[in-house]
Design an enzyme around this catalytic site. Structure first.
Site, PDB file in Angstrom:
ATOM      1  N   LYS A  79      -3.021 -16.417  -9.613  1.00 18.69           N
ATOM      2  CA  LYS A  79      -2.087 -15.671  -8.757  1.00 18.69           C
ATOM      3  C   LYS A  79      -1.000 -16.637  -8.328  1.00 18.69           C
ATOM      4  CE  LYS A  79      -1.807 -11.488  -7.074  1.00 18.69           C
ATOM      5  NZ  LYS A  79      -2.268 -10.214  -7.644  1.00 18.69           N
ATOM      6  N   GLY A 181      -1.087   9.073  -3.960  1.00 18.96           N
ATOM      7  CA  GLY A 181       0.002   8.338  -4.600  1.00 18.96           C
ATOM      8  C   GLY A 181      -0.161   8.204  -6.101  1.00 18.96           C
ATOM      9  N   ALA A 184      -3.905   8.206  -7.592  1.00 18.68           N
ATOM     10  CA  ALA A 184      -4.598   9.453  -7.266  1.00 18.68           C
ATOM     11  C   ALA A 184      -4.011  10.636  -8.036  1.00 18.68           C
ATOM     12  CB  ALA A 184      -4.536   9.701  -5.758  1.00 18.68           C
ATOM     13  N   TYR A 185      -2.724  10.598  -8.233  1.00 18.18           N
ATOM     14  CA  TYR A 185      -2.058  11.692  -8.942  1.00 18.18           C
ATOM     15  C   TYR A 185      -2.685  11.892 -10.334  1.00 18.18           C
ATOM     16  CZ  TYR A 185       1.772  14.601 -10.655  1.00 18.18           C
ATOM     17  OH  TYR A 185       2.522  15.638 -11.165  1.00 18.18           O
TER      18      TYR A 185
HETATM   19  P1  NAD Z   1       0.767   4.244  -3.973  1.00 17.47           P
HETATM   20  O1  NAD Z   1       1.559   3.503  -2.952  1.00 17.47           O
HETATM   21  O2  NAD Z   1       1.477   4.933  -5.070  1.00 17.47           O
HETATM   22  O3  NAD Z   1      -0.185   5.322  -3.270  1.00 17.47           O
HETATM   23  C1  NAD Z   1      -0.832   5.095  -2.068  1.00 17.47           C
HETATM   24  C2  NAD Z   1      -0.666   6.352  -1.226  1.00 17.47           C
HETATM   25  O4  NAD Z   1      -1.443   6.195  -0.040  1.00 17.47           O
HETATM   26  C3  NAD Z   1       0.771   6.631  -0.799  1.00 17.47           C
HETATM   27  O5  NAD Z   1       1.151   7.932  -1.200  1.00 17.47           O
HETATM   28  C4  NAD Z   1       0.731   6.500   0.723  1.00 17.47           C
HETATM   29  O6  NAD Z   1       1.604   7.377   1.366  1.00 17.47           O
HETATM   30  C5  NAD Z   1      -0.725   6.827   0.992  1.00 17.47           C
HETATM   31  N1  NAD Z   1      -1.212   6.356   2.293  1.00 17.47           N
HETATM   32  C6  NAD Z   1      -0.872   5.244   2.992  1.00 17.47           C
HETATM   33  N2  NAD Z   1      -1.554   5.185   4.140  1.00 17.47           N
HETATM   34  C7  NAD Z   1      -2.374   6.263   4.166  1.00 17.47           C
HETATM   35  C8  NAD Z   1      -3.320   6.750   5.090  1.00 17.47           C
HETATM   36  N3  NAD Z   1      -3.586   6.111   6.225  1.00 17.47           N
HETATM   37  N4  NAD Z   1      -3.979   7.893   4.774  1.00 17.47           N
HETATM   38  C9  NAD Z   1      -3.725   8.558   3.640  1.00 17.47           C
HETATM   39  N5  NAD Z   1      -2.835   8.149   2.739  1.00 17.47           N
HETATM   40  C10 NAD Z   1      -2.156   7.013   2.990  1.00 17.47           C
HETATM   41  O7  NAD Z   1      -0.273   3.162  -4.532  1.00 17.47           O
HETATM   42  P2  NAD Z   1      -1.174   3.278  -5.851  1.00 17.47           P
HETATM   43  O8  NAD Z   1      -0.535   2.488  -6.925  1.00 17.47           O
HETATM   44  O9  NAD Z   1      -1.567   4.679  -6.094  1.00 17.47           O
HETATM   45  O10 NAD Z   1      -2.438   2.442  -5.378  1.00 17.47           O
HETATM   46  C11 NAD Z   1      -3.399   2.992  -4.500  1.00 17.47           C
HETATM   47  C12 NAD Z   1      -4.467   1.951  -4.201  1.00 17.47           C
HETATM   48  O11 NAD Z   1      -5.072   1.545  -5.423  1.00 17.47           O
HETATM   49  C13 NAD Z   1      -3.942   0.667  -3.565  1.00 17.47           C
HETATM   50  O12 NAD Z   1      -4.936   0.161  -2.714  1.00 17.47           O
HETATM   51  C14 NAD Z   1      -3.769  -0.262  -4.742  1.00 17.47           C
HETATM   52  O13 NAD Z   1      -3.849  -1.617  -4.354  1.00 17.47           O
HETATM   53  C15 NAD Z   1      -4.952   0.138  -5.591  1.00 17.47           C
HETATM   54  N6  NAD Z   1      -4.807  -0.151  -7.020  1.00 17.47           N
HETATM   55  C16 NAD Z   1      -3.771   0.391  -7.729  1.00 17.47           C
HETATM   56  C17 NAD Z   1      -3.674   0.119  -9.080  1.00 17.47           C
HETATM   57  C18 NAD Z   1      -2.572   0.730  -9.921  1.00 17.47           C
HETATM   58  O14 NAD Z   1      -2.690   0.723 -11.151  1.00 17.47           O
HETATM   59  N7  NAD Z   1      -1.529   1.270  -9.330  1.00 17.47           N
HETATM   60  C19 NAD Z   1      -4.616  -0.707  -9.714  1.00 17.47           C
HETATM   61  C20 NAD Z   1      -5.663  -1.224  -8.962  1.00 17.47           C
HETATM   62  C21 NAD Z   1      -5.750  -0.934  -7.611  1.00 17.47           C
END
Ligand code: NAD
Length: 355
Positions: A79, A181, A184-185
């Site tokens: 990192k 987000g 989840a989508y």
């Molecule tokens: P994102 O920012 O697109 O989605 C996160 C969503 O959570 C947002 O829509 C936000 O409004 C919502 N949110 C924030 N606070 C909240 C709360 N208190 N209650 C309900 N919803 C809330 O991020 P993402 O890329 O979808 O990632 C989601 C999680 O997964 C993060 O923890 C990220 O570190 C982890 N992650 C993502 C990936 C990836 O490929 N994107 C890979 C590994 C881990």
């Protein structure tokens, strides 16, 4: 103190990068290369002080080792952090200079995006080093990691359902999804297609509207998600959502989602086990994005990114999670500790083979 910390978690290398003329202050941490090059994103963050930056880069690089190793990748964990405000202090000359430091490591460390560093920034880094992955929109790129993370999380969830309910079918199960987000989508698409009932929440109304319109799911207020009676609780928003305040409220048999660092501390991992709630270790179930990028790097022997190979590997997250749950049950250990143990066994074996 630094060497004591490096020794305690077997860190290999720590590089401090400094060039006042371009405002660069960065730290690169190579946790281990025992399985392969140390891969991990570069984060730019306005840290309170140097100690906070150092703690963060060490923690994050070790985390990358665990995620890669549990997923069967031949990568180590690394990192980088650039100290400063990504909105006001970032500039192409700084990023190019950072690229020179990465290049000097000769492939020991491979960088990618993280908080505060996007694809355009990586393009500046790439002017000075070959050791960059995950630049969107260029030939051979693996693109947005979210569909792969959603696909892997879905298969991890099915493995949990098999262990908890005797069948890996999600049909008829109620799944509470926190955060609607990017990941989840895609995750919800698979859940709904299989006939699960999804109850979601988010803090962003536009994101809620998008999910409701596309999938017709029910939603609740963000804070009410912990009280939803469900079969699976799926955190996909923030870290530390399983904590002393929320855990007693959960009415679920399984916690399985893509968010990083879901447990506030080890105590919550033990408490989930005590309450008979199956927990899918976050770094194992959410590794789809990392797996996806692995298939960009030519590590798997192919030339250029292969979506088919990447998604087939993400699907095997189901087997990885199943193996963790089975061993945890057999050895009567919390699943988060079991995952760590499986990683440490793999690393020890690789270290012994290298000697
Ligand atoms: P994102 O920012 O697109 O989605 C996160 C969503 O959570 C947002 O829509 C936000 O409004 C919502 N949110 C924030 N606070 C909240 C709360 N208190 N209650 C309900 N919803 C809330 O991020 P993402 O890329 O979808 O990632 C989601 C999680 O997964 C993060 O923890 C990220 O570190 C982890 N992650 C993502 C990936 C990836 O490929 N994107 C890979 C590994 C881990």
């Amino acid at each position: 103190m630094v060497f004591q910390k490096l020794a305690s978690d077997q860190f290999e290398q720590l590089v401090f990068c400094h060039d006042e003329s371009v405002g660069l202050k960065a730290i690169i941490s190579v946790h281990t290369t025992v399985l392969g090059p140390a891969v991990g994103g570069c984060r730019m963050w306005n840290y309170k002080d140097e100690q906070e930056a150092l703690t963060d880069v060490l923690r994050l690089s070790k985390g990358m080792t665990y995620k890669a190793a549990i997923s069967g990748l031949n990568w180590g964990g690394g990192k980088a952090v650039i100290l400063g405000d990504s909105k006001t202090q970032k500039n192409p000359a700084m990023l190019a200079r950072f690229g020179e430091y990465v290049e000097r490591l000769g492939g020991t460390y491979v960088t990618a995006k993280d908080v505060g560093i996007g694809s355009d920034d990586l393009k500046a880094v790439k002017t000075r080093t070959r050791h960059v992955l995950g630049i969107d929109g260029v030939a051979g790129s693996s693109g947005d990691p979210s569909p792969a993370t959603g696909w892997g999380t879905y298969h991890g969830m099915k493995a949990c359902a098999k262990a908890a309910f005797g069948t890996d079918s999600l049909k008829g199960l109620t799944i509470a999804v926190q955060g609607l987000g990017s990941v989840a989508y895609y995750l919800i698409e698979h859940l709904v297609a299989e006939g699960a009932k999804v109850i979601g929440c988010d803090v962003d109304q536009a994101v809620i509207d998008r999910a409701v319109k596309k999938y017709g799911i029910e939603t609740v207020r963000p804070d009410a998600i912990y009280d939803v009676a469900c079969d699976i609780f799926s955190p996909n928003a923030l870290g530390a959502v399983i904590n002393p305040e929320t855990l007693p409220r959960l009415k679920t048999k399984v916690v399985a989602g893509a968010a990083n660092n879901q447990l506030l501390s080890a105590a919550e991992g033990h408490e989930l086990m005590k309450r008979g709630i199956l927990y899918a270790p976050d770094y194992a179930i959410n590794a789809g994005g990392l797996i996806n990028i692995y298939y960009e790097g030519g590590q798997a022997g192919q030339n250029g990114y292969s979506k088919e190979a990447a998604f087939a590997h993400c699907e095997r997250i189901g087997q990885t999670v199943a193996q963790i749950l089975e061993r945890a049950a057999a050895e009567k250990k919390p699943t988060f500790l079991m995952a760590d143990q499986i990683v440490e066994e793999r690393l020890a074996k690789a270290r012994a083979a290298k000697k």
